[in-house]
Design a protein around this motif. Structure first.
Motif, mmCIF file in Angstrom:
data_model
loop_
_atom_site.group_PDB
_atom_site.id
_atom_site.type_symbol
_atom_site.label_atom_id
_atom_site.label_comp_id
_atom_site.label_asym_id
_atom_site.label_seq_id
_atom_site.Cartn_x
_atom_site.Cartn_y
_atom_site.Cartn_z
ATOM 1 N N ILE A 123 -7.244 2.006 -4.541
ATOM 2 C CA ILE A 123 -6.206 2.687 -5.313
ATOM 3 C C ILE A 123 -5.958 1.983 -6.644
ATOM 4 O O ILE A 123 -5.740 2.648 -7.670
ATOM 5 N N THR A 124 -6.025 0.647 -6.672
ATOM 6 C CA THR A 124 -5.851 -0.035 -7.955
ATOM 7 C C THR A 124 -7.021 0.244 -8.887
ATOM 8 O O THR A 124 -6.832 0.433 -10.091
ATOM 9 N N ASP A 125 -8.237 0.278 -8.346
ATOM 10 C CA ASP A 125 -9.410 0.643 -9.152
ATOM 11 C C ASP A 125 -9.232 2.033 -9.743
ATOM 12 O O ASP A 125 -9.504 2.266 -10.931
ATOM 13 N N LEU A 180 0.829 -1.203 0.000
ATOM 14 C CA LEU A 180 0.000 0.000 0.000
ATOM 15 C C LEU A 180 0.867 1.257 0.000
ATOM 16 O O LEU A 180 0.632 2.189 -0.785
ATOM 17 N N ASP A 181 1.869 1.301 0.862
ATOM 18 C CA ASP A 181 2.773 2.458 0.914
ATOM 19 C C ASP A 181 3.428 2.704 -0.438
ATOM 20 O O ASP A 181 3.554 3.850 -0.892
ATOM 21 N N SER A 201 -7.673 -5.945 6.809
ATOM 22 C CA SER A 201 -8.910 -5.574 6.121
ATOM 23 C C SER A 201 -8.849 -4.140 5.617
ATOM 24 O O SER A 201 -9.252 -3.832 4.489
ATOM 25 N N GLN A 202 -8.347 -3.246 6.460
ATOM 26 C CA GLN A 202 -8.235 -1.843 6.058
ATOM 27 C C GLN A 202 -7.255 -1.674 4.908
ATOM 28 O O GLN A 202 -7.511 -0.933 3.950
ATOM 29 N N ALA A 203 -6.118 -2.362 4.968
ATOM 30 C CA ALA A 203 -5.120 -2.283 3.901
ATOM 31 C C ALA A 203 -5.686 -2.826 2.595
ATOM 32 O O ALA A 203 -5.455 -2.252 1.518
ATOM 33 N N VAL A 204 -6.442 -3.938 2.698
ATOM 34 C CA VAL A 204 -7.041 -4.530 1.494
ATOM 35 C C VAL A 204 -8.015 -3.555 0.850
ATOM 36 O O VAL A 204 -8.017 -3.351 -0.375
ATOM 37 N N GLU A 205 -8.881 -2.944 1.671
ATOM 38 C CA GLU A 205 -9.852 -1.992 1.135
ATOM 39 C C GLU A 205 -9.163 -0.833 0.422
ATOM 40 O O GLU A 205 -9.558 -0.427 -0.682
ATOM 41 N N TYR A 262 -2.119 -7.288 -8.830
ATOM 42 C CA TYR A 262 -2.116 -6.968 -7.405
ATOM 43 C C TYR A 262 -3.469 -7.263 -6.774
ATOM 44 O O TYR A 262 -3.547 -7.714 -5.628
ATOM 45 N N ARG A 263 -4.529 -6.987 -7.490
ATOM 46 C CA ARG A 263 -5.865 -7.235 -6.948
ATOM 47 C C ARG A 263 -6.043 -8.713 -6.592
ATOM 48 O O ARG A 263 -6.553 -9.056 -5.520
ATOM 49 N N SER A 264 -5.603 -9.587 -7.496
ATOM 50 C CA SER A 264 -5.733 -11.034 -7.234
ATOM 51 C C SER A 264 -4.862 -11.461 -6.065
ATOM 52 O O SER A 264 -5.302 -12.233 -5.195
ATOM 53 N N HIS A 265 -3.626 -10.949 -6.020
ATOM 54 C CA HIS A 265 -2.729 -11.319 -4.923
ATOM 55 C C HIS A 265 -3.273 -10.843 -3.580
ATOM 56 O O HIS A 265 -3.232 -11.582 -2.582
ATOM 57 N N VAL A 266 -3.763 -9.626 -3.550
ATOM 58 C CA VAL A 266 -4.268 -9.051 -2.298
ATOM 59 C C VAL A 266 -5.478 -9.837 -1.792
ATOM 60 O O VAL A 266 -5.576 -10.164 -0.599
ATOM 61 N N LEU A 267 -6.391 -10.159 -2.686
ATOM 62 C CA LEU A 267 -7.572 -10.917 -2.277
ATOM 63 C C LEU A 267 -7.199 -12.324 -1.836
ATOM 64 O O LEU A 267 -7.807 -12.881 -0.915
ATOM 65 N N ASP A 268 -6.183 -12.898 -2.492
ATOM 66 C CA ASP A 268 -5.735 -14.232 -2.117
ATOM 67 C C ASP A 268 -5.155 -14.234 -0.706
ATOM 68 O O ASP A 268 -5.418 -15.150 0.091
ATOM 69 N N ILE A 269 -4.367 -13.209 -0.391
ATOM 70 C CA ILE A 269 -3.812 -13.105 0.964
ATOM 71 C C ILE A 269 -4.926 -12.845 1.978
ATOM 72 O O ILE A 269 -4.976 -13.449 3.050
ATOM 73 N N ARG A 270 -5.847 -11.975 1.605
ATOM 74 C CA ARG A 270 -6.897 -11.555 2.532
ATOM 75 C C ARG A 270 -7.805 -12.705 2.954
ATOM 76 O O ARG A 270 -8.248 -12.772 4.113
ATOM 77 N N GLN A 271 -8.077 -13.641 2.062
ATOM 78 C CA GLN A 271 -9.020 -14.699 2.413
ATOM 79 C C GLN A 271 -8.492 -15.625 3.503
ATOM 80 O O GLN A 271 -9.256 -16.368 4.122
#
Length: 260
Positions: free
Chosen positions: A211-213, A118-119, A202-206, A184-193
């Motif tokens: 930002i990617t959107d 995110l940073d 959760s906050q970082a994922v949101e 990145y979207r796929s990787h982030v969601l994969d980690i988040r689940q």
């Protein structure tokens, strides 16, 4: 290529650490899945850095050093606009991810990885936004320059057969930042689940999804304006291609800078 060598070394370290962890440490299935998702993110980041290192550290310097130059330098600057900013940012991101591996081995903390990503995207978002808004014009300029300057096409065709390029043509490499944002979207969601109980994750994922959107929806120049741009580009470049001497062509390019 110094950055590419370092990235390769880091990749070997990441793989060896992951294998060691699976052999020595007894962890639950959920944790294994989390670590696999994190290592997938880092592994693909290494590959992405290799691609950017090749374009910025090998291909572009080779184009500038060629005599006679296969294409005017102002065209190259137009095509590669802001790519160096993205390359530098992702080199720093990879350095930080590898530092997490060294510090947290064998179990990397998802919160730290997501926060670092995110940073990085927050710091480089202006560069990405400029690249994304310019991408369609850069792609057009690349295709048109390959038509106007046969030596440029030949140079790129030969370069695409080099092992350093991963046997990929610049036409395939140019959109890699766009493709990386989608990945990145796929990787982030994969980690988040695998870390549903972490509020900070959760906050970082949101924020990462937002930002990617936002970056992926960066507006391009309207098609009608690009058509006018294409007419102006072709007329100007054909006039520059007419002189027999490259020195004359380069001098005219400096006197008549192309304005997008």
């Amino acid at each position: 290529m110094h950055g590419s060598v370092q990235a390769t070394d880091r990749g070997r370290t990441a793989v060896s650490q992951q294998e060691s962890a699976s052999e020595v440490w007894d962890v639950g299935e959920a944790e294994v899945a989390t670590q696999e998702a994190i290592h997938s993110l880092i592994g693909t980041e290494i590959s992405f850095s290799h691609q950017l290192d090749y374009v910025q550290g090998v291909l572009l310097p080779s184009l500038h050093a060629a005599r006679p130059p296969p294409a005017p330098t102002n065209i190259l600057s137009f095509i590669f606009y802001k790519l160096h900013v993205i390359q530098e940012a992702h080199q720093l991101l990879l350095d930080r991810l590898v530092a997490h591996q060294a510090e947290q081995f064998p179990i990397l903390k998802p919160d730290a990885v997501l926060s670092t990503l995110l940073d990085s995207l927050l710091l480089v978002q202006d560069g990405y936004r400029a690249f994304m808004g310019h991408f369609e014009e850069a792609k057009f300029a690349l295709n048109d320059a390959m038509t106007l300057y046969p030596a440029f096409r030949t140079f790129l065709d030969h370069a695409s057969r080099s092992p350093a390029s991963g046997e990929q043509h610049l036409l395939a490499l140019l959109p890699t930042p766009f493709i990386r944002l989608q990945a990145y979207r796929s990787h982030v969601l994969d980690i988040r689940q695998h870390v549903r109980d972490s509020e900070s994750s959760s906050q970082a994922v949101e924020l990462l999804m937002e930002i990617t959107d936002d970056l992926l929806s960066t507006p391009h120049r309207p098609a009608s304006e690009r058509e006018c741009l294409g007419d102006a580009w072709r007329a100007r470049e054909r006039s520059l291609a007419a002189p027999a001497l490259w020195g004359v062509r380069e001098e005219r390019a400096r006197q008549e800078p192309f304005v997008a």
